[in-house]
Design a protein around this motif. Structure first.
Motif, PDB file in Angstrom:
ATOM      1  N   LEU A   1      -3.738   5.456  -7.318  1.00 43.28           N
ATOM      2  CA  LEU A   1      -2.674   4.444  -7.318  1.00 43.28           C
ATOM      3  C   LEU A   1      -2.047   4.309  -5.934  1.00 43.28           C
ATOM      4  N   ASP A   2      -1.827   5.453  -5.281  1.00 43.76           N
ATOM      5  CA  ASP A   2      -1.280   5.409  -3.921  1.00 43.76           C
ATOM      6  C   ASP A   2      -2.226   4.661  -2.989  1.00 43.76           C
ATOM      7  N   ASP A   3      -3.513   4.943  -3.096  1.00 42.65           N
ATOM      8  CA  ASP A   3      -4.508   4.236  -2.290  1.00 42.65           C
ATOM      9  C   ASP A   3      -4.412   2.732  -2.528  1.00 42.65           C
ATOM     10  N   THR A   4      -4.275   2.370  -3.804  1.00 44.57           N
ATOM     11  CA  THR A   4      -4.263   0.955  -4.190  1.00 44.57           C
ATOM     12  C   THR A   4      -3.008   0.242  -3.700  1.00 44.57           C
ATOM     13  N   PHE A   5      -1.858   0.869  -3.889  1.00 44.12           N
ATOM     14  CA  PHE A   5      -0.623   0.208  -3.475  1.00 44.12           C
ATOM     15  C   PHE A   5      -0.431   0.243  -1.957  1.00 44.12           C
ATOM     16  N   GLU A   6      -1.038   1.207  -1.301  1.00 51.24           N
ATOM     17  CA  GLU A   6      -1.050   1.193   0.167  1.00 51.24           C
ATOM     18  C   GLU A   6      -1.882   0.010   0.652  1.00 51.24           C
ATOM     19  N   HIS A   7      -2.965  -0.261  -0.061  1.00 51.11           N
ATOM     20  CA  HIS A   7      -3.803  -1.426   0.239  1.00 51.11           C
ATOM     21  C   HIS A   7      -2.986  -2.716   0.052  1.00 51.11           C
ATOM     22  N   LEU A   8      -2.220  -2.787  -1.046  1.00 50.00           N
ATOM     23  CA  LEU A   8      -1.392  -3.963  -1.283  1.00 50.00           C
ATOM     24  C   LEU A   8      -0.323  -4.110  -0.194  1.00 50.00           C
ATOM     25  N   ARG A   9       0.229  -2.978   0.253  1.00 47.16           N
ATOM     26  CA  ARG A   9       1.220  -3.040   1.333  1.00 47.16           C
ATOM     27  C   ARG A   9       0.598  -3.578   2.620  1.00 47.16           C
ATOM     28  N   SER A  10      -0.634  -3.162   2.872  1.00 45.45           N
ATOM     29  CA  SER A  10      -1.311  -3.627   4.087  1.00 45.45           C
ATOM     30  C   SER A  10      -1.566  -5.131   4.049  1.00 45.45           C
ATOM     31  N   LEU A  11      -1.625  -5.670   2.818  1.00 46.26           N
ATOM     32  CA  LEU A  11      -1.827  -7.115   2.645  1.00 46.26           C
ATOM     33  C   LEU A  11      -0.497  -7.854   2.490  1.00 46.26           C
ATOM     34  N   HIS A  12       0.615  -7.098   2.622  1.00 46.97           N
ATOM     35  CA  HIS A  12       1.974  -7.644   2.463  1.00 46.97           C
ATOM     36  C   HIS A  12       2.191  -8.221   1.065  1.00 46.97           C
ATOM     37  N   GLN A  13       1.577  -7.560   0.078  1.00 48.85           N
ATOM     38  CA  GLN A  13       1.738  -7.980  -1.319  1.00 48.85           C
ATOM     39  C   GLN A  13       2.560  -6.975  -2.121  1.00 48.85           C
TER      40      GLN A  13
ATOM     41  N   ASP B   1       6.051  -4.052  -1.314  1.00 56.19           N
ATOM     42  CA  ASP B   1       6.935  -3.536  -0.260  1.00 56.19           C
ATOM     43  C   ASP B   1       7.832  -2.401  -0.719  1.00 56.19           C
ATOM     44  N   THR B   2       7.417  -1.719  -1.797  1.00 56.37           N
ATOM     45  CA  THR B   2       8.234  -0.596  -2.264  1.00 56.37           C
ATOM     46  C   THR B   2       7.313   0.559  -2.680  1.00 56.37           C
ATOM     47  N   VAL B   3       7.862   1.540  -3.395  1.00 53.04           N
ATOM     48  CA  VAL B   3       7.090   2.744  -3.716  1.00 53.04           C
ATOM     49  C   VAL B   3       6.018   2.446  -4.774  1.00 53.04           C
ATOM     50  N   THR B   4       5.032   3.314  -4.852  1.00 52.90           N
ATOM     51  CA  THR B   4       3.984   3.215  -5.868  1.00 52.90           C
ATOM     52  C   THR B   4       4.599   3.490  -7.250  1.00 52.90           C
ATOM     53  N   PRO B   5       4.405   2.608  -8.230  1.00 54.12           N
ATOM     54  CA  PRO B   5       5.054   2.752  -9.550  1.00 54.12           C
ATOM     55  C   PRO B   5       4.333   3.729 -10.487  1.00 54.12           C
ATOM     56  N   ILE B   6       4.197   4.967 -10.026  1.00 53.25           N
ATOM     57  CA  ILE B   6       3.457   5.965 -10.795  1.00 53.25           C
ATOM     58  C   ILE B   6       4.135   6.256 -12.131  1.00 53.25           C
TER      59      ILE B   6
END
Length: 218
Positions: free
Chosen positions: A24-36, A38-43
């Protein structure tokens, strides 16, 4: 006589939590890199809905995103899950292989019915060589309704099963057993909820207990 045991995968055979947060962290870091994002991973949110089909997961985690973004995110998440499985970062629950071996030696057919996607399940089965004992693994992707009760029904039809038990940690597993007239065995593991387990015919704290339960069911 019990002919078969139908197991859930996540939170029952496979310790999903070992790769869940990482993926999940990998995935949401990917979303952050795409500016999609902007907050913490919703684990924590994911843990609450663990076990539901992935399309529902992304509707919950990404409620304000388009279906296109959800589908792309789902694909990326699946890629990371599989990568983490193949790199050995996951784990089976204690005694899984011993119990599956015992069941097979005692002429009990073993199936897996999971809300996980096909490629994800294949990665787990392949990495841990579960097909030595498991007759077939079924994914929710194979059922249009995305309903586990229907998935279990498809296993019954294909293999002509009349007596079985469904083993799992969540309400969908318990309902799948009851809806098909089977025994429900709840697993009091990581993602289990007390109110859901209360609806099972019996509850176990360790898979080894199945070795004692099976003769009683027979």
């Amino acid at each position: 006589m019990i002919q078969a045991l139908i197991f859930d995968m996540d939170g029952t055979l496979f310790q999903t939590d070992k790769i869940l947060e990482l993926s999940l962290d990998d995935t949401f870091e990917h979303l952050r890199s795409l500016h999609q994002w902007d907050t913490v991973t919703p684990i924590d949110t994911y843990r609450k809905i663990m076990g539901v089909p992935l399309p529902q997961v992304w509707e919950t985690l990404l409620p304000n995103h388009s279906n296109e973004v959800r589908e792309q995110t789902n694909a990326y998440f699946l890629e990371r899950l599989i990568g983490n499985i193949k790199s050995g970062k996951g784990a089976l629950y204690p005694n899984v292989k011993e119990v599956l071996r015992h069941l097979k030696e005692n002429h009990c057919s073993i199936y897996i019915a999971s809300n996980g996607l096909t490629e994800y399940l294949k990665a787990i089965v392949s990495y841990y060589n579960l097909d030595k004992w498991v007759t077939e693994t079924f994914s929710i992707q194979q059922i249009e309704s995305l309903n586990k009760s229907d998935l279990v029904k498809s296993i019954i039809k294909k293999y002509n099963i009349t007596k079985a038990a469904v083993v799992g940690d969540r309400l969908s597993d318990i309902k799948a057993a009851k809806d098909n007239g089977f025994v429900s065995i709840g697993c009091n593991f990581d993602f289990a909820r007390e109110d859901e387990l209360a609806q099972a015919d019996m509850v176990i704290d360790d898979l080894m207990e199945l070795k004692e339960i099976l003769p009683k069911l027979r």
